[in-house]
Design an enzyme around this catalytic site. Sequence first.
Site, PDB file in Angstrom:
ATOM      1  N   GLN A 158      12.290  -2.804  -9.718  1.00  0.00           N
ATOM      2  CA  GLN A 158      13.745  -2.948  -9.603  1.00  0.00           C
ATOM      3  C   GLN A 158      14.293  -2.312  -8.326  1.00  0.00           C
ATOM      4  OE1 GLN A 158      16.195  -1.598 -12.968  1.00  0.00           O
ATOM      5  NE2 GLN A 158      17.839  -1.257 -11.489  1.00  0.00           N
TER       6      GLN A 158
ATOM      7  N   HIS B 240       2.396   4.689  -4.902  1.00  0.00           N
ATOM      8  CA  HIS B 240       2.965   5.839  -5.610  1.00  0.00           C
ATOM      9  C   HIS B 240       3.156   5.442  -7.079  1.00  0.00           C
ATOM     10  CE1 HIS B 240       6.658   3.562  -5.319  1.00  0.00           C
ATOM     11  NE2 HIS B 240       6.564   3.556  -3.997  1.00  0.00           N
TER      12      HIS B 240
ATOM     13  N   GLN C  73      15.178  -8.297  -3.441  1.00  0.00           N
ATOM     14  CA  GLN C  73      13.879  -8.963  -3.248  1.00  0.00           C
ATOM     15  C   GLN C  73      13.435  -9.666  -4.537  1.00  0.00           C
ATOM     16  OE1 GLN C  73      10.323  -7.378  -1.030  1.00  0.00           O
ATOM     17  NE2 GLN C  73       9.689  -6.735  -3.047  1.00  0.00           N
TER      18      GLN C  73
ATOM     19  N   SER D 231       9.428   5.826  -3.187  1.00  0.00           N
ATOM     20  CA  SER D 231       9.300   4.834  -2.120  1.00  0.00           C
ATOM     21  C   SER D 231       8.178   5.274  -1.195  1.00  0.00           C
ATOM     22  CB  SER D 231      10.614   4.766  -1.335  1.00  0.00           C
ATOM     23  OG  SER D 231      10.401   4.168  -0.078  1.00  0.00           O
ATOM     24  N   SER D 232       7.454   4.309  -0.653  1.00  0.00           N
ATOM     25  CA  SER D 232       6.381   4.650   0.285  1.00  0.00           C
ATOM     26  C   SER D 232       6.951   5.348   1.514  1.00  0.00           C
ATOM     27  CB  SER D 232       5.648   3.380   0.729  1.00  0.00           C
ATOM     28  OG  SER D 232       5.125   2.728  -0.406  1.00  0.00           O
ATOM     29  N   ARG D 233       8.223   5.045   1.823  1.00  0.00           N
ATOM     30  CA  ARG D 233       8.826   5.648   3.018  1.00  0.00           C
ATOM     31  C   ARG D 233       9.232   7.112   2.804  1.00  0.00           C
ATOM     32  NH1 ARG D 233      10.510   0.239   3.302  1.00  0.00           N
ATOM     33  NH2 ARG D 233      10.095  -0.763   5.293  1.00  0.00           N
TER      34      ARG D 233
ATOM     35  N   GLY E 253       0.807  -1.213   0.000  1.00  0.00           N
ATOM     36  CA  GLY E 253       0.000   0.000   0.000  1.00  0.00           C
ATOM     37  C   GLY E 253       0.840   1.263   0.000  1.00  0.00           C
TER      38      GLY E 253
ATOM     39  N   HIS F 117       4.466   1.931  -7.960  1.00  0.00           N
ATOM     40  CA  HIS F 117       3.471   0.843  -7.961  1.00  0.00           C
ATOM     41  C   HIS F 117       2.572   0.942  -9.192  1.00  0.00           C
ATOM     42  CE1 HIS F 117       4.035   1.443  -3.464  1.00  0.00           C
ATOM     43  NE2 HIS F 117       4.357   0.176  -3.614  1.00  0.00           N
TER      44      HIS F 117
HETATM   45  O1  PAF Z   1       7.870  -4.967  -1.925  1.00  0.00           O
HETATM   46  C1  PAF Z   1       6.902  -5.027  -1.152  1.00  0.00           C
HETATM   47  O2  PAF Z   1       6.060  -4.123  -1.092  1.00  0.00           O
HETATM   48  C2  PAF Z   1       6.763  -6.236  -0.244  1.00  0.00           C
HETATM   49  O3  PAF Z   1       8.001  -6.703   0.174  1.00  0.00           O
HETATM   50  C3  PAF Z   1       5.914  -7.372  -0.855  1.00  0.00           C
HETATM   51  C4  PAF Z   1       6.581  -7.967  -2.089  1.00  0.00           C
HETATM   52  C5  PAF Z   1       4.541  -6.853  -1.210  1.00  0.00           C
HETATM   53  C6  PAF Z   1       5.757  -8.504   0.168  1.00  0.00           C
HETATM   54  O4  PAF Z   1       5.139  -8.054   1.331  1.00  0.00           O
END
Ligand code: PAF
Length: 282
Positions: free
Chosen positions: A148, A31, A153, A185-187, A28, A34
């Site tokens: 990216q 931005h 991850q 970034s959400s942060r 969530g 996403h």
């Molecule tokens: O990148 C993220 O937002 C999270 O790490 C994910 C892939 C949704 C897993 O919670």
Amino acid sequence: MRIVRTIEELKRWRRSIEDNVGFVPTMGALHEGHLSLVRCSKKENPYTVVSIFVNPTQFDDPEDLRNYPRTLERDIKLLEQEGIDLLFAPSVEEMYPEGFDDSDAHYDFGYLERVLEGAHRPGHFKGVAQIVAKLLRAVEPDVLYLGQKDYQQVLIIKALIRKLNMPVKVVMCPTVREADGLAMSSRNVRLSRQQRESALALYRALMRAKEIYEKGGSVLEAKHEAMKILDNAPLIKKIDYFEIADAETLKPVSDWNEADRVIALVAVRMEGVRLIDNMFIK
Ligand code: PAF
């Protein structure tokens, strides 16, 4: 747009769909980064599912989990505008009915989960793998879209999909940046104006490393110059790492020719916020 809160309801919908489904998992606070994944999925698949779930098991710092921005109403509006088919927004109890211990997070990614982010956020990738496995089993997507910006991850999730023998294709989309280069970034909403200014050092350090490569300089020189930029950013409290690595294995390189693709990765801590970024150098 359908909004679904339970796995059972999601699976019922999924059984009724025969065409390809693209899936964008998120926590969530959406931005443009996403939304670029959502648009990519919409272009390439007849159906697009997005999940919003702030996954407690991937936070190594309880304060970070507490402060993680939660903007569900706004996110719903944005996703409605994008015209996605289904939003999966489960509760913690839905995803972790037995409590959010890590007893089902038994995946071992070896070196890949122990370096860089793994070294600085113990247990983080176990938590990511745990929730992504649950989400993939629930959504059963054909294609998974990842950004990216969280490069390590992406490698972990690709390895997870191989371990689970799931027929899911992974598409990595480029990092979306603000006009001045700051990775979205959400942060970022937690940065003060001065911190945001200092945060530009990440992009500048990555760009400098790339420039040194392009001018024929060494890996050592690139690292040194990048660190100088980070060291001089007034509000960066700690540099967790600036590394130049083989883009496939994340093993550090000391010569550009040691790998076909080379990536620079950086993570820093500022008061109350941790930021990461990366850039392909070669
Ligand atoms: O990148 C993220 O937002 C999270 O790490 C994910 C892939 C949704 C897993 O919670």
